[in-house]
Design a protein around this motif. Structure first.
Motif, short mmCIF file in Angstrom:
data_model
loop_
_atom_site.label_atom_id
_atom_site.label_comp_id
_atom_site.label_asym_id
_atom_site.label_seq_id
_atom_site.Cartn_x
_atom_site.Cartn_y
_atom_site.Cartn_z
N VAL A 217 -7.70 0.30 4.64
CA VAL A 217 -7.49 -0.60 5.78
C VAL A 217 -7.60 0.07 7.15
N VAL A 218 -8.40 -0.56 7.99
CA VAL A 218 -8.35 -0.34 9.44
C VAL A 218 -7.98 -1.71 10.02
N PRO A 219 -6.77 -1.86 10.56
CA PRO A 219 -6.31 -3.21 10.91
C PRO A 219 -7.30 -4.01 11.77
N GLU A 220 -8.00 -3.36 12.70
CA GLU A 220 -8.96 -4.08 13.54
C GLU A 220 -10.11 -4.66 12.72
N VAL A 221 -10.33 -4.13 11.52
CA VAL A 221 -11.50 -4.54 10.73
C VAL A 221 -11.11 -5.48 9.60
N ASN A 222 -10.11 -5.10 8.80
CA ASN A 222 -9.86 -5.85 7.56
C ASN A 222 -8.38 -6.00 7.24
N ARG A 223 -7.57 -6.38 8.22
CA ARG A 223 -6.14 -6.53 7.92
C ARG A 223 -5.89 -7.64 6.91
N HIS A 224 -6.85 -8.55 6.73
CA HIS A 224 -6.67 -9.64 5.77
C HIS A 224 -6.50 -9.12 4.33
N VAL A 225 -7.05 -7.95 4.02
CA VAL A 225 -6.91 -7.46 2.64
C VAL A 225 -5.49 -7.01 2.33
N LEU A 226 -4.65 -6.91 3.34
CA LEU A 226 -3.26 -6.49 3.11
C LEU A 226 -2.45 -7.55 2.36
N LYS A 227 -3.03 -8.76 2.24
CA LYS A 227 -2.30 -9.83 1.53
C LYS A 227 -2.10 -9.51 0.06
N THR A 228 -2.98 -8.70 -0.51
CA THR A 228 -2.89 -8.38 -1.94
C THR A 228 -2.88 -6.87 -2.13
N ILE A 229 -1.75 -6.37 -2.62
CA ILE A 229 -1.62 -4.92 -2.82
C ILE A 229 -1.19 -4.69 -4.25
N PRO A 230 -2.18 -4.75 -5.18
CA PRO A 230 -1.82 -4.77 -6.61
C PRO A 230 -0.97 -3.58 -7.05
N LYS A 231 -1.22 -2.40 -6.50
CA LYS A 231 -0.49 -1.22 -6.95
C LYS A 231 0.64 -0.82 -6.02
N GLU B 85 3.85 -7.87 11.19
CA GLU B 85 3.40 -9.02 11.99
C GLU B 85 2.96 -10.18 11.11
N ASP B 86 2.29 -9.86 10.00
CA ASP B 86 1.76 -10.89 9.12
C ASP B 86 2.77 -11.31 8.05
N ASP B 87 4.03 -10.93 8.23
CA ASP B 87 5.10 -11.29 7.30
C ASP B 87 4.84 -10.86 5.87
N LEU B 88 4.27 -9.67 5.73
CA LEU B 88 3.97 -9.17 4.39
C LEU B 88 4.93 -8.07 3.96
N LEU B 89 5.88 -7.75 4.84
CA LEU B 89 6.77 -6.63 4.55
C LEU B 89 8.21 -7.01 4.92
N MET C 172 10.44 -9.57 15.35
CA MET C 172 10.54 -8.31 14.61
C MET C 172 11.99 -7.82 14.63
N THR C 173 12.91 -8.61 14.05
CA THR C 173 14.30 -8.14 14.00
C THR C 173 14.58 -7.33 12.75
N LYS C 174 13.71 -7.50 11.71
CA LYS C 174 13.92 -6.75 10.48
C LYS C 174 13.65 -5.26 10.72
N HIS C 175 14.48 -4.43 10.11
CA HIS C 175 14.26 -2.99 10.20
C HIS C 175 14.10 -2.41 8.80
N TYR C 176 13.49 -1.23 8.71
CA TYR C 176 13.00 -0.73 7.44
C TYR C 176 13.48 0.69 7.13
N ASN C 177 13.64 0.92 5.81
CA ASN C 177 13.93 2.27 5.34
C ASN C 177 12.59 3.00 5.13
N VAL C 178 12.40 4.08 5.89
CA VAL C 178 11.10 4.76 5.92
C VAL C 178 11.23 6.16 5.32
N ALA C 179 10.21 6.55 4.54
CA ALA C 179 10.12 7.95 4.09
C ALA C 179 8.80 8.53 4.58
N VAL C 180 8.87 9.73 5.12
CA VAL C 180 7.66 10.44 5.55
C VAL C 180 7.47 11.63 4.62
N VAL C 181 6.34 11.64 3.90
CA VAL C 181 6.07 12.74 2.97
C VAL C 181 5.02 13.64 3.60
#
Lengths: 346, 346
Positions: free
Chosen positions: B109-123, B342-346, B1-10
């Motif tokens: 998403v609740v990661p403990e239940v269905n983190r696999h659906v994070l692979k496809t985020i159409p919107k 963790e799943d290399d999706l971001l 986890m060396t990558k760092h991110y630009n975050v906005a909190v609304v």
């Protein structure tokens, strides 16, 4: 109702006993004489009733000589010792403790549901059911009469007054401690005689009474077993989760039921509207539904939030609220006596 | 986890937003830059984060230029207007409002239940589920994986913080009014935008959010629909009765489930013991069970009071408690982002 009765109240100074006294007066119960009995510790103390001062007497077997109706709410061990003595001397005992409830020779009565069982009282003792059970069976009975009943799953939201005057005090003290940022001390709830005690202010406690060996609490097993006995449905599926909430008086219940026959929501409304002792309080457009602060001090059982289950056409959900010290205890005890008088059994 | 991110909190100043900030720091989230966005009304105000003072900026479509992760918790209308704008500019939106939850193109998403659906985020938008739903599905998932799940009936005991900071204040003010014998005033609960308001101090209110046309509240329908979507079980029978209780933080749930296969109580214990994010707190001999005052400020979901139904060998009862602002909202949102990293999706 010209006949009048010699009445004894055992445990008059408790949370339920004081409500009994209040409602004997309010309902103009036909009293010829009344006496107030307690342990030796309270004997000799003065007690006010209907504008007169009485002296609390020590409860002994002989106290019940000449008594027609003995109302017991002084704990299970007092009832165990003295209710048979009162009955032996000719009194009809109406016992608010759990001691005799599951005795097959003791009728367990909610008048709206099973007043017919009052015809036979083999031991001279009638048991008043558990508070949470009374309000639930009285609300389910009119539905069951028309559509049958196969399953009940209830989660309760029970007031602290069900644990007596000391628990009400504890909630008040804890609230003040919490507001002042002090440590909150607990010594009563969930069950005074159990090992650990937890704060109830700003909390909910999923334990009422102690635990039985099967993982259910005694309160939960009371709801399960007493419901079957009162409704006369030994094969009814009943499950209960009993939870204490920081409310002074008024038990609330979230109840899921399954019926034998299909019914519409209008059918359920109609059967509750005409039911004795029930107030239908269900108008979601006007945000009308039962709540404990508005049920406190009121006689009826309030029912609302009635919804058909979205998956099972024989399933319904509802929300039942009543004052646990009144319909749940003192009032129901008096109504048992009134039913016997009306039915010429006393 | 060396990558760092630009975050906005609304919506950083709300009950959930402030917990998001706290837990981004606590969890050492890999932040390259962070900005705090709000309505024009709050813009220009200072806000503290990790020892530095930032200035709240007005949220506009352009605010999201260069943002990698946008955490939204400023109400449904803000998300409706700005989440697509953020996504259009390349941000992954994690939205804590209900606005997009049932959109078939938005993973819920609740990661403990269905983190696999994070692979496809159409919107480009991910929805964080309703607080009551998150803790329930996370606790049921390990049981469902081993024994299948056919039915869920839940009654909730929900804390006032679920209605925001103003509702917490209202409970405090009402408690003081009640203790001083003053009239208790209500203007927030059960739903700020609804017509009538009722006191929550010493009360329970069987309404959370407004009513839908079918007699269920929006909160109840969220639990029903979101549970099916998150668990990927469109045919699951789910029913909910949602009730507000005078607790500051920590939602409790009395849950009845029916499984596909028979299981023993030991089976259920075993599946929960090894489950991520779950703490099994079930020792009735030691009076150990979950309670909201002890769950407040804690990350896990606490499960206890597990009992086999006495009539149905595939039926079980349990009691689930979690901090509704943490696992129920802020923490789960951050965990979604962490799962994507963790799943290399971001």
């Amino acid at each position: 109702m010209t006949k009048h009765y010699n009445v004894a109240v055992v445990g008059a100074t408790g949370a339920v006993g004081s409500k009994m006294m209040e409602h004997l007066i309010k309902r103009n119960f036909p009293i010829k004489s009344i006496k107030f009995l307690a342990s030796a510790r309270s004997a000799g103390k003065p007690i006010e009733f209907n504008g007169q001062t009485y002296t609390i007497e020590e409860a002994t077997p002989e106290s019940f000589e000449g008594i027609d109706i003995a109302l017991f709410s002084a704990g299970g061990s007092v009832s165990a010792a003295l209710a048979p003595e009162a009955a032996k001397r000719g009194a009809v005992v109406i016992d608010n403790t759990s001691h005799f409830r599951m005795d097959p020779e003791v009728p367990l009565v909610v008048p709206e549901v099973n007043r017919h069982v009052l015809k036979t009282i083999p031991k001279g003792i009638i048991a008043n059911p558990n508070c949470s059970t009374i309000q639930m069976v009285a609300a389910l009975q009119p539905i069951r009469e028309k559509f049958g009943l196969t399953k009940v799953v209830v989660s309760t939201y029970q007031a602290v007054s069900g644990s007596g005057i000391a628990a009400i005090e504890e909630l008040k003290i804890q609230s003040t401690q919490w507001e002042k940022g002090k440590d909150v001390e607990a010594s009563i709830l969930p069950a005074k005689s159990d090992k650990k005690h937890y704060p109830i202010a700003r909390n909910v406690i999923p334990q009422i009474d102690k635990f039985t060996d099967n993982g259910y609490t005694f309160e939960e097993m009371k709801m399960i077993n007493e419901t079957k006995k009162i409704m006369g449905l030994p094969g009814l599926h009943v499950a209960a989760t009993c939870v204490r909430v920081p409310v002074v008086s008024g038990h609330s219940e979230s109840v899921y039921i399954e019926l034998e026959k299909e019914a519409t929501i209008e059918d359920i409304f109609a059967s509750l509207k005409e039911a004795p002792g029930i107030v239908l309080q269900d108008d979601i457009r006007a945000q009308e539904y039962p709540m404990p602060i508005y049920a406190e001090g009121e006689d009826p059982i309030f029912v609302g939030r009635i919804r058909r289950d979205l998956d099972n056409p024989k399933g319904f959900h509802m929300w039942i609220v009543a004052d646990n010290l009144l319909k749940g205890a003192a009032l129901n005890s008096i109504q048992i006596a009134e039913a016997m008088i009306e039915d010429d059994l006393l």
